[in-house]
Motif scaffolding. Structure first.
Motif, PDB file in Angstrom:
ATOM      1  N   SER A   1       1.062  -1.048  -0.328  1.00 38.27           N
ATOM      2  CA  SER A   1       0.262   0.241   0.456  1.00 38.27           C
ATOM      3  C   SER A   1       1.008   1.140   0.501  1.00 38.27           C
ATOM      4  CB  SER A   1      -0.987   0.146   1.098  1.00 38.27           C
ATOM      5  OG  SER A   1      -1.538   1.295   1.201  1.00 38.27           O
ATOM      6  N   LEU A   2       0.868   2.895  -0.559  1.00 41.23           N
ATOM      7  CA  LEU A   2       1.144   3.246  -1.111  1.00 41.23           C
ATOM      8  C   LEU A   2       1.331   4.522  -0.508  1.00 41.23           C
ATOM      9  CD1 LEU A   2       2.888   3.128  -4.832  1.00 41.23           C
ATOM     10  CD2 LEU A   2       3.619   2.146  -2.644  1.00 41.23           C
ATOM     11  N   ASP A   3      -0.153   4.701   0.492  1.00 42.94           N
ATOM     12  CA  ASP A   3      -0.831   6.069   1.271  1.00 42.94           C
ATOM     13  C   ASP A   3      -1.139   5.042   2.506  1.00 42.94           C
ATOM     14  OD1 ASP A   3      -2.878   4.699   0.484  1.00 42.94           O
ATOM     15  OD2 ASP A   3      -3.496   6.507  -1.676  1.00 42.94           O
ATOM     16  N   ASN A   4      -1.987   6.119   3.131  1.00 40.29           N
ATOM     17  CA  ASN A   4      -2.795   6.256   4.045  1.00 40.29           C
ATOM     18  C   ASN A   4      -4.141   5.070   4.253  1.00 40.29           C
ATOM     19  OD1 ASN A   4       0.154   5.951   5.505  1.00 40.29           O
ATOM     20  ND2 ASN A   4      -0.563   8.129   6.174  1.00 40.29           N
ATOM     21  N   SER A   5      -4.922   5.975   2.726  1.00 30.60           N
ATOM     22  CA  SER A   5      -6.221   5.605   2.586  1.00 30.60           C
ATOM     23  C   SER A   5      -6.455   4.391   3.033  1.00 30.60           C
ATOM     24  CB  SER A   5      -6.120   5.470   0.932  1.00 30.60           C
ATOM     25  OG  SER A   5      -6.146   4.319   0.329  1.00 30.60           O
ATOM     26  N   HIS A   6      -7.426   3.555   2.968  1.00 28.82           N
ATOM     27  CA  HIS A   6      -7.744   1.754   3.248  1.00 28.82           C
ATOM     28  C   HIS A   6      -8.261   1.561   2.325  1.00 28.82           C
ATOM     29  CE1 HIS A   6     -11.322   0.310   6.269  1.00 28.82           C
ATOM     30  NE2 HIS A   6     -11.754  -0.529   5.100  1.00 28.82           N
ATOM     31  N   LYS A   7      -7.716   0.087   2.930  1.00 27.67           N
ATOM     32  CA  LYS A   7      -7.685  -0.728   2.108  1.00 27.67           C
ATOM     33  C   LYS A   7      -8.447  -2.120   2.210  1.00 27.67           C
ATOM     34  CE  LYS A   7      -4.252   1.182  -1.001  1.00 27.67           C
ATOM     35  NZ  LYS A   7      -3.961   2.487   0.106  1.00 27.67           N
ATOM     36  N   ILE A   8      -8.604  -3.201   1.056  1.00 29.05           N
ATOM     37  CA  ILE A   8      -8.620  -4.049   1.666  1.00 29.05           C
ATOM     38  C   ILE A   8      -7.871  -4.670   1.065  1.00 29.05           C
ATOM     39  CG2 ILE A   8     -10.481  -6.361   1.525  1.00 29.05           C
ATOM     40  CD1 ILE A   8     -11.379  -3.823   3.435  1.00 29.05           C
ATOM     41  N   VAL A   9      -7.037  -5.701   1.576  1.00 26.80           N
ATOM     42  CA  VAL A   9      -5.822  -6.586   0.741  1.00 26.80           C
ATOM     43  C   VAL A   9      -4.988  -7.480   1.677  1.00 26.80           C
ATOM     44  CG1 VAL A   9      -3.439  -6.014   0.311  1.00 26.80           C
ATOM     45  CG2 VAL A   9      -4.761  -4.265   0.947  1.00 26.80           C
ATOM     46  N   GLY A  10      -5.326  -8.007   0.690  1.00 34.64           N
ATOM     47  CA  GLY A  10      -5.608 -10.233   0.719  1.00 34.64           C
ATOM     48  C   GLY A  10      -4.044 -10.151  -0.907  1.00 34.64           C
ATOM     49  N   GLY A  11      -3.441 -11.915   0.229  1.00 33.89           N
ATOM     50  CA  GLY A  11      -2.179 -12.241  -0.323  1.00 33.89           C
ATOM     51  C   GLY A  11      -3.072 -12.564  -1.147  1.00 33.89           C
ATOM     52  N   LEU A  12      -3.304 -12.853  -1.579  1.00 36.69           N
ATOM     53  CA  LEU A  12      -4.591 -13.604  -2.835  1.00 36.69           C
ATOM     54  C   LEU A  12      -5.328 -13.093  -3.607  1.00 36.69           C
ATOM     55  CD1 LEU A  12      -4.502 -17.332  -1.718  1.00 36.69           C
ATOM     56  CD2 LEU A  12      -3.164 -16.201  -2.763  1.00 36.69           C
ATOM     57  N   ILE A  13      -6.550 -12.703  -2.603  1.00 37.47           N
ATOM     58  CA  ILE A  13      -7.838 -11.857  -3.437  1.00 37.47           C
ATOM     59  C   ILE A  13      -8.059 -10.720  -2.132  1.00 37.47           C
ATOM     60  CG2 ILE A  13     -10.495 -12.469  -4.054  1.00 37.47           C
ATOM     61  CD1 ILE A  13      -8.958 -15.263  -4.354  1.00 37.47           C
ATOM     62  N   GLY A  14      -8.300  -9.590  -2.659  1.00 37.74           N
ATOM     63  CA  GLY A  14      -9.054  -8.089  -1.671  1.00 37.74           C
ATOM     64  C   GLY A  14     -10.017  -9.176  -1.136  1.00 37.74           C
ATOM     65  N   SER A  15     -11.182  -9.451  -2.201  1.00 42.11           N
ATOM     66  CA  SER A  15     -12.318  -9.470  -1.341  1.00 42.11           C
ATOM     67  C   SER A  15     -13.082 -10.577  -2.502  1.00 42.11           C
ATOM     68  CB  SER A  15     -13.510  -7.997  -1.618  1.00 42.11           C
ATOM     69  OG  SER A  15     -15.046  -8.733  -0.888  1.00 42.11           O
ATOM     70  N   VAL A  16     -13.771 -11.704  -1.333  1.00 51.21           N
ATOM     71  CA  VAL A  16     -14.682 -13.110  -1.689  1.00 51.21           C
ATOM     72  C   VAL A  16     -15.783 -12.964  -1.333  1.00 51.21           C
ATOM     73  CG1 VAL A  16     -14.737 -15.821  -1.584  1.00 51.21           C
ATOM     74  CG2 VAL A  16     -12.495 -13.871  -1.791  1.00 51.21           C
ATOM     75  N   GLY A  17     -16.792 -12.714  -2.222  1.00 50.31           N
ATOM     76  CA  GLY A  17     -17.794 -13.220  -2.102  1.00 50.31           C
ATOM     77  C   GLY A  17     -18.357 -14.227  -2.834  1.00 50.31           C
ATOM     78  N   ASP A  18     -20.391 -13.964  -2.730  1.00 46.03           N
ATOM     79  CA  ASP A  18     -20.788 -15.228  -3.961  1.00 46.03           C
ATOM     80  C   ASP A  18     -21.938 -14.187  -4.867  1.00 46.03           C
ATOM     81  OD1 ASP A  18     -23.041 -13.539  -2.995  1.00 46.03           O
ATOM     82  OD2 ASP A  18     -23.505 -14.602  -2.086  1.00 46.03           O
ATOM     83  N   PHE A  19     -22.025 -14.703  -6.378  1.00 46.79           N
ATOM     84  CA  PHE A  19     -23.281 -14.038  -7.370  1.00 46.79           C
ATOM     85  C   PHE A  19     -24.467 -14.090  -6.953  1.00 46.79           C
ATOM     86  CE2 PHE A  19     -23.825 -13.342 -11.619  1.00 46.79           C
ATOM     87  CZ  PHE A  19     -23.857 -12.335 -11.592  1.00 46.79           C
ATOM     88  N   ILE A  20     -24.829 -13.097  -7.425  1.00 48.96           N
ATOM     89  CA  ILE A  20     -27.032 -13.358  -7.304  1.00 48.96           C
ATOM     90  C   ILE A  20     -27.413 -12.876  -8.238  1.00 48.96           C
ATOM     91  CG2 ILE A  20     -29.053 -14.087  -6.221  1.00 48.96           C
ATOM     92  CD1 ILE A  20     -27.080 -14.599  -3.647  1.00 48.96           C
ATOM     93  N   GLN A  21     -28.459 -13.936  -9.275  1.00 49.16           N
ATOM     94  CA  GLN A  21     -28.167 -11.512 -10.041  1.00 49.16           C
ATOM     95  C   GLN A  21     -29.244 -13.056 -11.304  1.00 49.16           C
ATOM     96  OE1 GLN A  21     -26.326  -8.623 -12.279  1.00 49.16           O
ATOM     97  NE2 GLN A  21     -26.832  -9.097 -14.353  1.00 49.16           N
ATOM     98  N   ASP A  22     -30.363 -12.445 -12.060  1.00 49.77           N
ATOM     99  CA  ASP A  22     -31.545 -13.052 -12.343  1.00 49.77           C
ATOM    100  C   ASP A  22     -31.246 -14.902 -11.959  1.00 49.77           C
ATOM    101  OD1 ASP A  22     -31.986 -11.269 -13.607  1.00 49.77           O
ATOM    102  OD2 ASP A  22     -30.559 -11.361 -15.095  1.00 49.77           O
TER     103      ASP A  22
END
Length: 245
Positions: A47-68
């Motif tokens: 991270s190059l600055d002090n802003s809020h970040k979500i960081v993972g060694g592999l993936i930043g965020s993992v969720g699901d997908f629901i649509q139609d």
């Protein structure tokens, strides 16, 4: 990545960002339904600055997908982070996934992590300060949406870091975190009390046959629970920590 599959991928080099409110990962920023399997990150993430970040060694965020008519869960299987993660400012930084997102309408498991490990260290960038959360594996906002099988953290953390998972305590089997003393308390690594074969491990204990058997038994438990996603990944003793066979 939405509803896709990423397999057999290795990343090396240097990944850095100074953007605000960003998802960062060694492989991808965000996984919304799909499968990531047999992938590794060896790159330095910064991270190059002090802003809020979500960081993972592999993936930043993992969720699901629901649509139609689509209803897709996420699986991260047989993946590892071996790269260093440099933190500054605020946010959530973790060895595997910065945040396992939650689904308030689906009170069931939507993201599952199997046979994954973090070996890379999480550290505060030189000359900087960090007021966020650091975790060996991942953060979990809702316990009912996440499950973990056969995963461990070997990477070193800054003072106040969480050995395994942080936030709500999901179910888990065979989840371990590196520590100076050993215990068999699931909550030591952020797993609920219904978890089994979990806890802190010293360097020697983490690489022991007993721990490796527990990791592999946990993977078998996943295979029984999710036969359509069953995996052949298993761990064996390495020089310093368990390695995939």
């Amino acid at each position: 990545l939405i509803g896709g599959v990423l397999t057999n991928c290795t990343v090396r080099g240097h990944i850095a960002s100074g953007k605000t409110a960003v998802y960062m990962g060694g492989l991808i920023g965000s996984l919304d339904g799909g499968v990531v399997q047999n992938c590794e990150n060896h790159a330095h993430i910064e991270s190059l600055d002090n802003s809020h970040k979500i960081v993972g060694g592999l993936i930043g965020s993992v969720g699901d997908f629901i649509q139609d008519t689509y209803d897709i869960r996420s699986y991260v299987i047989g993946c590892g982070n071996y790269g260093r993660i440099s933190m500054r400012g605020s946010g959530k930084f973790a060895g595997i996934v910065g945040e396992a997102s939650f689904n308030s309408e689906k009170k069931e498991v939507r993201s599952t992590f199997v046979a994954c490990c973090n070996v890379g260290s999480l550290e505060v960038a030189s000359g900087s300060s960090f007021t966020g959360l650091s975790m060996g594996l991942l953060s979990v906002p809702a316990a009912y949406n996440t499950s973990v099988y056969g995963c461990f953290n070997y990477g070193h953390l800054p003072v106040g870091g969480f050995l395994g998972l942080c936030g709500e305590k999901p179910s888990g089997v065979g989840v371990f975190g590196l520590a100076e003393s050993t215990d068999d308390n699931p909550e030591s690594v952020g797993i609920s009390n219904i978890g089994t074969n979990c806890g802190k491990r010293t360097t020697t204990d983490l690489n022991s046959i007993t721990t490796i058997n527990a990791l592999n038994q946990a993977i078998e438990s996943f295979n029984s629970a999710y036969p359509q996603q069953a995996t052949t990944f298993r761990f064996k003793r390495g020089t310093l920590y368990p390695r995939k066979e």
